[in-house]
Design an enzyme around this catalytic site. Structure first.
Site, PDB file in Angstrom:
ATOM      1  CG  HIS A  72      -3.738  -8.088   4.929  1.00  0.00           C
ATOM      2  ND1 HIS A  72      -3.749  -6.911   4.212  1.00  0.00           N
ATOM      3  CD2 HIS A  72      -4.635  -8.911   4.333  1.00  0.00           C
ATOM      4  CE1 HIS A  72      -4.619  -7.022   3.219  1.00  0.00           C
ATOM      5  NE2 HIS A  72      -5.168  -8.225   3.281  1.00  0.00           N
ATOM      6  CE1 TYR A 200      -0.865   2.921   4.521  1.00  0.00           C
ATOM      7  CE2 TYR A 200      -0.126   0.635   4.572  1.00  0.00           C
ATOM      8  CZ  TYR A 200      -0.971   1.642   5.028  1.00  0.00           C
ATOM      9  OH  TYR A 200      -1.909   1.359   6.000  1.00  0.00           O
ATOM     10  N   PRO A 292      -5.184   9.116   8.537  1.00  0.00           N
ATOM     11  CG  PRO A 292      -6.193   9.155   6.435  1.00  0.00           C
ATOM     12  CD  PRO A 292      -5.764  10.048   7.554  1.00  0.00           C
ATOM     13  CE  LYS A 296      -1.235   1.907  14.231  1.00  0.00           C
ATOM     14  NZ  LYS A 296      -1.478   0.503  14.478  1.00  0.00           N
TER      15      LYS A 296
END
Length: 389
Positions: A72, A200, A292, A296
């Protein structure tokens, strides 16, 4: 039994450390409370920073990752019905790889078995003895039989609820914690991902995330109240709510189907200091937890593995303890930066209880600044792809 390193915990951080040690000619025994099948049944995030990928290469277990992982070059940020792209490759020269944590763990177990390196499953009543002295040892029971392993060092890779952190006296360790007032309801479905990058999403109904495991396995999340349970959410109710939180053109493309896993995860930021006590080292979730948001958790555990492995390799090669003496200092410096990023990114995307109109306007301004400012996008990209070790 005697070994050089006892690794407590057979999850990805313990297995990665064990594999790196094995390839360096350092003996390690891995202890795991559950069975291999149980560990591989856990569903976890799968966005891998370049640092973790390089560690997998160094451990000799990256072939399948490179063959099956999704590279990505960026990610999508959605606000209401709008969406913008943050280009990691253009901003940092570095992508991330989407490859499930379960697959990382499977590759490491396969390599450990192929090497004949010892992993002891189904251990109970694990106790770390004399970690503050020169001759530590670990006792445990397995199938009712008491056992003992003498060692040089103990690596506590046994997670937030494990025994390793608890072995450090309360008057030695200090803990920092933030509990977030919401959780993530996550589902896994055998459907194609709605986008070729992660999305997101910030909406007035709460956060959402569109992710994937492979070309026909998708992972979706929505922000939910901590008081809710999975029984409160039918599949249809989940899909309807997800559609409300993502841009309409994305919602129209969403392929839905029966979910094969559904769970609610609370969000927490947690750090314990120090990460070393005598000959005991804490690694990964045993020492720190991140929300989350931004993926990380596994990646920060990997940086711990890097610092500890380099220190142990130096110690056994040269008798030099400088790097293991500085392990906690080095690891915590990077941990707190990851904690900051995860906290900030969570604050950017979620609806918090009792947010005032001013708070909401500030959140919108912060998102707009990320959208419109190249320097802010670069800082975001540098943190997302992973700060250097």
């Amino acid at each position: 039994m005697r070994t050089q390193i006892v690794v407590i915990g057979g999850g990805p951080s313990g297995l990665l450390l064990g594999q790196l040690l094995h390839r360096a000619g350092i003996d390690a025994v891995v202890l795991e409370r559950k069975t291999r099948d149980y560990v591989l049944g856990r569903i976890r995030a799968g966005v891998l920073e370049t640092g973790l990928v390089k560690l997998m290469e160094e451990a000799g277990v990256a072939d399948r990752l490179h063959a099956e992982g999704f590279v990505h070059d960026g990610t999508q940020i959605a606000v209401g019905d709008q969406m913008f792209h943050v280009d990691f490759k253009a901003l940092t020269g570095t992508p991330v790889i989407v490859y499930g944590q379960t697959e990382v763990t499977r590759d490491l177990y396969d390599a450990r078995e192929a090497a004949g390196a010892p992993t002891i499953f189904e251990v109970e009543d694990v106790v770390i003895h004399d970690a503050d002295g020169d001759h530590p040892h670990v006792t445990f029971t397995r199938h009712g039989h008491a056992q003992r392993i003498d060692c040089d060092f103990v690596a506590g890779c046994d997670g937030f609820h494990g025994v390793s952190r608890q072995a450090i006296p309360l008057d030695v360790r200090r803990e920092y914690e933030k509990i977030y007032p919401f959780g993530w309801l996550g589902v896994l479905s055998e459907t194609p991902p709605v986008h070729d990058e992660l999305i997101y999403a910030n909406s007035d109904r709460g956060f959402a995330l569109c992710s994937m495991r492979n070309e026909n396995l998708s992972r979706y999340y929505i922000q939910c109240a901590l008081s809710e349970s999975t029984s409160d959410w039918s599949d249809d109710a989940f899909w309807q709510e997800l559609r409300r939180r993502i841009p309409s053109d994305v919602a129209e493309r969403l392929v839905t189907g029966p979910t094969i896993e559904k769970s609610i995860a609370p969000l927490r930021s947690f750090v314990t200091e120090p990460m070393r006590w005598g000959r005991l080292f804490l690694v990964g979730d045993a020492a720190h937890i991140v929300p989350p948001t931004g993926a990380k958790g596994l990646n920060t555990a990997a940086s711990d593995v890097h610092y500890l492995f380099e220190g142990l390799r130096q110690f056994y090669a040269d008798g030099d303890s400088e790097d293991i003496d500085r392990y906690s200092e080095k690891a915590l410096l990077r941990v707190w930066k990851a904690e900051r990023f995860s906290w900030w990114f969570s604050s950017l995307l979620h609806v918090y209880p009792h947010m005032s109109p001013f708070d909401l306007k500030m959140q919108q301004a912060e998102i707009a600044f990320l959208r419109d400012n190249d320097a802010q996008q670069r800082a975001f990209a540098e943190n997302y792809v992973g700060l250097p070790y």
